[in-house]
Each structure stands twice: as structure tokens, then as C-alpha cells.
Scaffold this motif. Structure first.
Motif, mmCIF file in Angstrom:
data_model
loop_
_atom_site.group_PDB
_atom_site.id
_atom_site.type_symbol
_atom_site.label_atom_id
_atom_site.label_comp_id
_atom_site.label_asym_id
_atom_site.label_seq_id
_atom_site.Cartn_x
_atom_site.Cartn_y
_atom_site.Cartn_z
ATOM 1 N N THR A 95 13.331 16.151 5.448
ATOM 2 C CA THR A 95 12.977 14.801 5.872
ATOM 3 C C THR A 95 11.699 14.355 5.185
ATOM 4 O O THR A 95 11.116 15.088 4.377
ATOM 5 C CB THR A 95 12.849 14.724 7.409
ATOM 6 N N PHE A 96 11.256 13.135 5.480
ATOM 7 C CA PHE A 96 10.150 12.515 4.761
ATOM 8 C C PHE A 96 9.087 11.989 5.719
ATOM 9 O O PHE A 96 9.393 11.562 6.827
ATOM 10 C CB PHE A 96 10.665 11.332 3.916
ATOM 11 N N ASP A 97 7.857 12.008 5.257
ATOM 12 C CA ASP A 97 6.756 11.392 5.993
ATOM 13 C C ASP A 97 5.700 10.928 4.991
ATOM 14 O O ASP A 97 5.262 11.728 4.153
ATOM 15 C CB ASP A 97 6.131 12.369 6.990
ATOM 16 N N PRO A 98 5.314 9.656 5.026
ATOM 17 C CA PRO A 98 5.804 8.613 5.927
ATOM 18 C C PRO A 98 7.224 8.180 5.580
ATOM 19 O O PRO A 98 7.792 8.635 4.585
ATOM 20 C CB PRO A 98 4.813 7.470 5.690
ATOM 21 N N HIS A 99 7.778 7.302 6.399
ATOM 22 C CA HIS A 99 9.097 6.747 6.121
ATOM 23 C C HIS A 99 9.060 6.083 4.749
ATOM 24 O O HIS A 99 8.099 5.378 4.418
ATOM 25 C CB HIS A 99 9.456 5.709 7.193
ATOM 26 N N PRO A 100 10.064 6.302 3.894
ATOM 27 C CA PRO A 100 10.050 5.727 2.543
ATOM 28 C C PRO A 100 9.778 4.227 2.488
ATOM 29 O O PRO A 100 9.113 3.751 1.567
ATOM 30 C CB PRO A 100 11.453 6.059 2.020
ATOM 31 N N SER A 101 10.252 3.491 3.465
ATOM 32 C CA SER A 101 10.035 2.038 3.452
ATOM 33 C C SER A 101 8.558 1.687 3.546
ATOM 34 O O SER A 101 8.130 0.636 3.070
ATOM 35 C CB SER A 101 10.803 1.368 4.603
ATOM 36 N N HIS A 102 7.754 2.570 4.148
ATOM 37 C CA HIS A 102 6.324 2.307 4.271
ATOM 38 C C HIS A 102 5.618 2.390 2.921
ATOM 39 O O HIS A 102 4.517 1.869 2.755
ATOM 40 C CB HIS A 102 5.675 3.295 5.244
ATOM 41 N N VAL A 103 6.258 3.069 1.952
ATOM 42 C CA VAL A 103 5.679 3.212 0.616
ATOM 43 C C VAL A 103 6.273 2.198 -0.360
ATOM 44 O O VAL A 103 5.556 1.542 -1.097
ATOM 45 C CB VAL A 103 5.898 4.642 0.083
ATOM 46 N N VAL A 104 7.593 2.065 -0.334
ATOM 47 C CA VAL A 104 8.243 1.183 -1.313
ATOM 48 C C VAL A 104 8.284 -0.273 -0.849
ATOM 49 O O VAL A 104 8.396 -1.179 -1.681
ATOM 50 C CB VAL A 104 9.674 1.675 -1.633
ATOM 51 N N ARG A 105 8.172 -0.506 0.469
ATOM 52 C CA ARG A 105 8.158 -1.883 0.991
ATOM 53 C C ARG A 105 7.083 -2.005 2.073
ATOM 54 O O ARG A 105 7.394 -2.296 3.232
ATOM 55 C CB ARG A 105 9.528 -2.257 1.563
#
Length: 333
Positions: A60-70
Motif C-alpha cells: 500500500t501507499f502513504d500518503p494517498h497518491p492523489s495527495h501527491v499527483v492532485r
């Protein structure tokens, strides 16, 4: 549950850390796993069967990918990383690999992720790819890309199918929408357990105490905040007990004044301890009513009493579990 932990420069491993440090052959699946809902639990069950007799890892990922790319569209999540890791281990993962999702990781192409990153980090035996999982820069990679490259690596691979409830796909985004609209019973069905808000009890304005209904006020949360209103809930208090009956209010308390910030607070029934600073969890069971403005404190007190009665009826009708009280602690009132 005792959980081991291994920390690297850009990752953490929770659970059986030797699976990574010892490069033991494993089965793996990937996802954000926000909420660890029934669909995620099904994925882990299928991975366990598909990978037998090898142990399995949830990546899994942290932070959520959307927090980085969007970042402009950053959205609250259903649970904290700590709760997500715990839930994944409870759901059957032998270990949880948490990848730091930063711009460097986000820049990996789909080819680089499969052909370089994965074999350099893991001894993979099998991979079960989620039906909607995409990977690599700009989400270039999906099942059709993954399958031939993975087979070239000698991995056993398969593709999952979505889980449906009443013909509707179980998904984290759908559960978030349910919580935002106060439909916690539907959210709970998809989660397989009550949606919970967790945090530390902080001091509020103590007005609840003055009207005979003291509350435990939750610190500001980064989780999905439910629709403003009143809920029947169960309350866990770390070091004190689990499953206490409660009535939770989420809102701006318009009867008490204008311009107040959103506050999440629970009146715990038949409870008289001072729990400031304690870690608590509010399990939301049923939406009772919307937030209302009353003409004075007497009307408010009358409605809270009615809310308590409604919540009690719900608890009595659903065979509530008895609160599991531990030995007395420093808390007293």
C-alpha cells in the motif's frame, strides 16, 4: 496483536518483517486499501488461496497518491495509516508494505515498476492484481500491460473481479459518499464493520456538562467527517473499556451560537470518568436525525434526552455487546 516493524529510507514493513529482509517468496497484491472494506478483504482471501503455501503481503501507499499527483483535490480518507495497517493484518495479510508515495516514486514508468522496482525489492512467487489497479507514471500500467511482463519474470499472476452488494460495486469512493451523506448503515455493510472516527479526547467549551449531558470531544480529524447530525454509536476508550453506548453529535451546534467550528462529540451513556487525553474511537451505527437549532437550552436538553432514548432503543433491538471494562485507571470524575 503484536506487530513487527521494519523501517527503510522510503518504506515501512509491518507484521512479518522477515518476509522482506529475508527475501522469502511471497504472494502480493496492491492498493490504497482505504477502509479495508469487504472488497479488499475478498482480495486478500483470494490471494491467500492463490499463493498457497506462501505468505502474502499487502502493498500500500502513504500518503494517498492523489495527495501527491492532485494536491489541489486532496480528500479525507476513511481511516488513518495506523488503522489501515492493523485492519489489513487482521484481514489476513502476513505483512503490510507501506511505500512512501512521493514525486520520485510517482515518476516510475509502468515498465520500471514491474521490471525493476518489484524484483529488486521482493522475492515474488505470485501476484493477484486488483481489477481496477493501475500503476506507473500517469497510471500507464494495467492488467493487459502487467500480465506479459510479470510472466516474463516467472511470477504466477491473476486478475481479481469486483465485489458487488445488491448489484453495486463495493468501493472506497462509494463508502466515502455514504458517510458524507449520513448513510452509515450502508457504509457499514460495505465495510463489514461500523465506520469509526478515532482520535484523542480534548477539552471543549464544557457546555454539555452544564446541561447534564457531558461529552467526549474528539480532536480535529483528517478522516471523512459524516453528515452533520446525531448518531447512535459505540465508544472504545483505550485503557478503560470497549463498546460503551453513546450518542454522537457532528456539527456546529447552532443552538449554542453562530460561527462555531465543526465539532465531533459523544455523550457516553452511564459513564462518569474523566478521559481527557485518552485515545477513543467512535463506531457509528445509525443516523438518528439532522442537526437542528432549538429555541433555548431547555428545548435542546429535551431533544438530547429523546436522542438518548432513540439510541437506547436501537442498542436494545440489536443485541448489543456488553462493554469490556478493564481494571480502573487514573480516570475518575
Amino acid at each position: 496483536m503484536k506487530i513487527g516493524k521494519l523501517v527503510g529510507a522510503d518504506f515501512e514493513v509491518h507484521g512479518r518483517t522477515e518476509l522482506i529482509s529475508g527475501r522469502i517468496p511471497v504472494g502480493m497484491t496492491f492498493g490504497n486499501f482505504d477502509g479495508v472494506h469487504l472488497g479488499h478483504q475478498k482480495l486478500l482471501e483470494e490471494l491467500r488461496e492463490f499463493s498457497m503455501p506462501h505468505p502474502i503481503i499487502a502493498f500500500t501507499f502513504d500518503p494517498h497518491p492523489s495527495h501527491v499527483v492532485r494536491p489541489a483535490q486532496e480528500k479525507p480518507l476513511l481511516m488513518s495509516l495506523e488503522e489501515r495497517v492493523h485492519a489489513l493484518l487482521e484481514a489476513g495479510a502476513d505483512a503490510v508494505y507501506v511505500q512512501n508515495f512521493d514525486k520520485s516514486f510517482a515518476s516510475l514508468t509502468a515498465d520500471e515498476f514491474v521490471e525493476s522496482f518489484l524484483p529488486s525489492h521482493f522475492a515474488l512467487h505470485s501476484i493477484l492484481l486488483g481489477f481496477n489497479f493501475c500503476y506507473g507514471r500517469d497510471r500507464q500500467g494495467c492488467w493487459s500491460h502487467f500480465r506479459p511482463l510479470a510472466k516474463a519474470q516467472g511470477w504466477k499472476v491473476a486478475h481479481s473481479t469486483p465485489l458487488l452488494l445488491d448489484g453495486v460495486e463495493v468501493s472506497s469512493s462509494r463508502i466515502r459518499e455514504c458517510v458524507l451523506h449520513g448513510n452509515v448503515e450502508e457504509a457499514n455493510r460495505a465495510l463489514g464493520r461500523p465506520y469509526a472516527l478515532d482520535g484523542i479526547v480534548v477539552k471543549g467549551d464544557q457546555r454539555g456538562r452544564t446541561i447534564g449531558f457531558p461529552t467526549a470531544n474528539l480532536e480535529t480529524t483528517k478522516q471523512v467527517v459524516p453528515a452533520h447530525g446525531v448518531y447512535a454509536c459505540r465508544v472504545d476508550v483505550e485503557g478503560v473499556g470497549e463498546g460503551f453506548r453513546g450518542v454522537m453529535n457532528c456539527g456546529v451546534r447552532p443552538t449554542l451560537g453562530a460561527g462555531l467550528k465543526v465539532q465531533i462529540e459523544a455523550h457516553i451513556l452511564d459513564f462518569d470518568r474523566d478521559i481527557y487525553g485518552a485515545k477513543v474511537k467512535f463506531h457509528l451505527l445509525r443516523y438518528l436525525r439532522s442537526e437542528m437549532r432549538f429555541n433555548g437550552l431547555d428545548a435542546l436538553k429535551g431533544q438530547i434526552a429523546a436522542d438518548v432514548a432513540a439510541a437506547t432503543s436501537h442498542f436494545d433491538a440489536h443485541a448489543p455487546l456488553a462493554a469490556k471494562r478493564s481494571a480502573p485507571t487514573r480516570h475518575s470524575k
